[in-house]
Design an enzyme around this catalytic site. Sequence first.
Site, PDB file in Angstrom:
ATOM      1  N   SER A  45      55.896  23.753  36.502  1.00 30.77           N
ATOM      2  CA  SER A  45      55.888  25.177  36.837  1.00 30.77           C
ATOM      3  C   SER A  45      56.762  25.871  35.801  1.00 30.77           C
ATOM      4  O   SER A  45      57.935  25.520  35.643  1.00 30.77           O
ATOM      5  CB  SER A  45      56.458  25.374  38.242  1.00 30.77           C
ATOM      6  OG  SER A  45      56.194  26.679  38.679  1.00 30.77           O
ATOM      7  N   GLU A  46      56.200  26.852  35.079  1.00 33.32           N
ATOM      8  CA  GLU A  46      56.891  27.345  33.885  1.00 33.32           C
ATOM      9  C   GLU A  46      58.155  28.140  34.206  1.00 33.32           C
ATOM     10  O   GLU A  46      58.920  28.458  33.314  1.00 33.32           O
ATOM     11  CB  GLU A  46      55.943  28.152  32.991  1.00 33.32           C
ATOM     12  CG  GLU A  46      55.376  29.415  33.576  1.00 33.32           C
ATOM     13  CD  GLU A  46      53.986  29.207  34.163  1.00 33.32           C
ATOM     14  OE1 GLU A  46      53.683  28.079  34.597  1.00 33.32           O
ATOM     15  OE2 GLU A  46      53.214  30.190  34.198  1.00 33.32           O
ATOM     16  N   ASN A  47      58.392  28.445  35.479  1.00 34.45           N
ATOM     17  CA  ASN A  47      59.662  29.084  35.823  1.00 34.45           C
ATOM     18  C   ASN A  47      60.805  28.064  35.931  1.00 34.45           C
ATOM     19  O   ASN A  47      61.930  28.439  36.245  1.00 34.45           O
ATOM     20  CB  ASN A  47      59.540  29.891  37.119  1.00 34.45           C
ATOM     21  CG  ASN A  47      59.035  29.074  38.281  1.00 34.45           C
ATOM     22  OD1 ASN A  47      58.182  28.214  38.126  1.00 34.45           O
ATOM     23  ND2 ASN A  47      59.568  29.329  39.456  1.00 34.45           N
TER      24      ASN A  47
END
Lengths: 219, 231
Positions: A45-47
């Site tokens: 998840s790119e966060n």
Amino acid sequence: MLTKDQIAQRIAKEVKNGQYINLGIGIPTLVANYIPEKLEVVLQSENGLLGIGPFPTEDQIDPDLINAGKQTVTMAKGSSLFNSAESFGMIRGGHVHLTILGAMEVSENGDISNWKIPGKMVKGMGGAMDLVASADNIIVAMQHCSRSGESKLLPECSLPITGIRCVKKIVTDLAVLDISPEGGFILKERAPGVSVEEIKAKTAGKLIIEGEIPEMIFE
Amino acid sequence: MINKTVKNAREAVADIPSNCMLMMGGFGLTGIPENCISALLEKDISGLTIVSNNAGVDDFGIGLLLKKRMVKKMISSYVGENAEFERQLLSGELEVDLIPQGTLAERVRAGGAGIPAFFTPAGVGTEVAEGKESREFDGKMYLLESWLKADFSIVKAWKGDTAGNLIFKGTARNFNPIMAAAGKICIAEVEELVEAGELDPNQIHTPGIYVQRIFQGVDYEKRIEQRTVSK
């Protein structure tokens, strides 16, 4: 025609053991539900999370733990957390093996548009431009036609581009198609009950049909 | 140890003037500096340029600053869930730079790390590339992007100590550590503030050198945007 869940189910068959995978918002998020349990994969998840687990139960909800679609999530066993610069470092650095995302349009040379409709909607590109510019293996999940019936598989994208020459495979409600390195949508599979003629009629870009086109198989 | 402690959010943001450049940590509503946003709302300032991945929602987070017309310009990557933002943008009241998220993160990181520019593949062939230098490396095209720095960066951490060392929790880390380093003055609000020496140095995410002011926040709401549960 496939439902959204069936599109996700078909894409899940592309997942290989040992892959690190980034799933976009919408249909791509559903792919997680269909990855066979025997495969060991890690969802990014790119966060800032490697190892997205299932959605939480009511009493597991943690507002400090969300995915890139801002949904509450849990962490899988062996997960790790990091900041946003590190997250995109691993994306640009080619460490994520497979990226699955939605699109408004795909062109026959693999360009993708999925972030902006001029004058209409302003959302921003989020991480999509970084993901499509960096990933070696990009699968698009989308409807074959827009709500008004226009083909989304085009000779050239009409909407602002997110990335050029990057899409490798498209799974729509009608078909599975590969992007030819020379340009064109290579028809690989049909959705159950959908004819080659219908796919032809609904594909505005160059469609390449070689031999018999099998129907998709769902176990 | 240098003591960085200030009393509260009001004191921490007291000297933030109109027309300055702010960075604010957070992804969506996760890890946003709720106390400092409330304190900024009490101030009579405007013309702010805010670097933040998102712009909050209509009635929470940065959305509140937008509603009060305190913001001149947003530098963000995704602003999808904010109707007031979209209205101000489409009517031309608000300037917006939309930047690919990884480029935004790296520009902030570069700002804090003293790297004036770098090449990235994100945005090649798109409108993001307009007016930018591009160069080929090993057969692939890249865009030149420059650092971002701010007058103040405002971050939110889980735990912190009086020396400014910070520890984050979950995905509330996001942009916070890199923004801490990219602000001339970094204000950190934390859920739990302890004396220097009480945190394990092995577990520190942001070393105190980056943080100029720290305080223990109160009444965290931690609003959830997309409450999603398994059936």
